[in-house]
Design a protein around this motif. Structure first.
Motif, PDB file in Angstrom:
ATOM      1  N   THR A  38      46.008 -70.801 -47.461  1.00  0.00           N
ATOM      2  CA  THR A  38      45.050 -70.036 -46.654  1.00  0.00           C
ATOM      3  C   THR A  38      43.636 -70.520 -46.974  1.00  0.00           C
ATOM      4  OG1 THR A  38      46.510 -68.114 -46.778  1.00  0.00           O
ATOM      5  CG2 THR A  38      44.235 -67.706 -46.107  1.00  0.00           C
ATOM      6  N   ASN A  39      42.846 -70.711 -45.917  1.00  0.00           N
ATOM      7  CA  ASN A  39      41.428 -71.025 -46.093  1.00  0.00           C
ATOM      8  C   ASN A  39      40.651 -70.329 -44.989  1.00  0.00           C
ATOM      9  OD1 ASN A  39      41.662 -72.628 -43.790  1.00  0.00           O
ATOM     10  ND2 ASN A  39      41.788 -74.551 -44.947  1.00  0.00           N
ATOM     11  N   SER A  40      39.374 -70.683 -44.820  1.00  0.00           N
ATOM     12  CA  SER A  40      38.531 -69.998 -43.835  1.00  0.00           C
ATOM     13  C   SER A  40      38.952 -70.266 -42.390  1.00  0.00           C
ATOM     14  CB  SER A  40      37.060 -70.398 -44.030  1.00  0.00           C
ATOM     15  OG  SER A  40      36.927 -71.800 -43.864  1.00  0.00           O
ATOM     16  N   VAL A  41      39.716 -71.311 -42.150  1.00  0.00           N
ATOM     17  CA  VAL A  41      40.170 -71.660 -40.812  1.00  0.00           C
ATOM     18  C   VAL A  41      41.435 -70.893 -40.440  1.00  0.00           C
ATOM     19  CG1 VAL A  41      40.909 -73.569 -39.328  1.00  0.00           C
ATOM     20  CG2 VAL A  41      39.138 -73.944 -41.037  1.00  0.00           C
ATOM     21  N   THR A  76      52.276 -71.951 -43.370  1.00  0.00           N
ATOM     22  CA  THR A  76      53.384 -71.806 -44.316  1.00  0.00           C
ATOM     23  C   THR A  76      54.389 -72.919 -44.083  1.00  0.00           C
ATOM     24  OG1 THR A  76      53.128 -69.403 -44.351  1.00  0.00           O
ATOM     25  CG2 THR A  76      55.243 -70.270 -45.088  1.00  0.00           C
ATOM     26  N   ALA A  77      54.915 -73.444 -45.166  1.00  0.00           N
ATOM     27  CA  ALA A  77      55.969 -74.468 -45.091  1.00  0.00           C
ATOM     28  C   ALA A  77      57.033 -74.140 -46.127  1.00  0.00           C
ATOM     29  CB  ALA A  77      55.389 -75.852 -45.349  1.00  0.00           C
ATOM     30  N   SER A  78      58.291 -74.412 -45.775  1.00  0.00           N
ATOM     31  CA  SER A  78      59.414 -74.175 -46.691  1.00  0.00           C
ATOM     32  C   SER A  78      60.280 -75.416 -46.776  1.00  0.00           C
ATOM     33  CB  SER A  78      60.276 -73.011 -46.199  1.00  0.00           C
ATOM     34  OG  SER A  78      59.547 -71.816 -46.193  1.00  0.00           O
ATOM     35  N   VAL A  79      60.909 -75.589 -47.907  1.00  0.00           N
ATOM     36  CA  VAL A  79      61.849 -76.686 -48.104  1.00  0.00           C
ATOM     37  C   VAL A  79      62.891 -76.236 -49.133  1.00  0.00           C
ATOM     38  CG1 VAL A  79      60.500 -77.806 -49.937  1.00  0.00           C
ATOM     39  CG2 VAL A  79      62.055 -79.171 -48.552  1.00  0.00           C
TER      40      VAL A  79
END
Length: 129
Positions: free
Chosen positions: A14-17, A21-24
């Protein structure tokens, strides 16, 4: 983490933009081990580790006589562990005593008391059978 087990890892950044999420899923490596017979210098029978033809391995945990023997230093892959009868290595292997048995990739069983796992000998990391 347990060796030979698949784990799902999820990361959220998470950032200001915004966020993403990514999973593996990944499997942990199998564990290697070696047959161990370390003698104590003051042992009155210092040839046991070499003269007996090796350490016994078993077809199943209910056997009381070994099916064949393997020499100290022999490497093997650990597939899982199970509790069985207690084995005491006596003056060998620093008096190692355990009721944990390791299943070898060959399908044979060896007492943990007569082996050393490559992960620092942490038997708790071996998955149950």
């Amino acid at each position: 983490m347990t060796a030979g087990t698949s784990y799902k890892v999820t990361v959220t950044a998470t950032n200001s933009v915004g966020s993403d999420t990514a999973s593996v899923s990944r499997s942990t490596l199998t564990l290697g081990a070696k047959v161990t017979c370390v003698d104590r210098a003051s042992n009155p029978d210092p040839v046991y580790c070499t003269a007996t033809g090796g350490i016994g391995v078993f077809r199943n945990l209910s056997d009381t006589n070994d099916d064949h023997r393997v020499r100290a230093g022999t490497r093997f892959t650990v597939t899982c562990k199970q509790t069985g009868r207690e084995v005491y290595a006596y003056v060998y292997n620093n008096n190692k005593r355990s009721s944990v048995w390791l299943k070898m990739s060959t399908g044979m069983w060896i007492p943990w008391a007569w082996s050393t796992i490559d992960n620092g000998d942490a038997v708790s990391a071996v998955r149950a059978c």
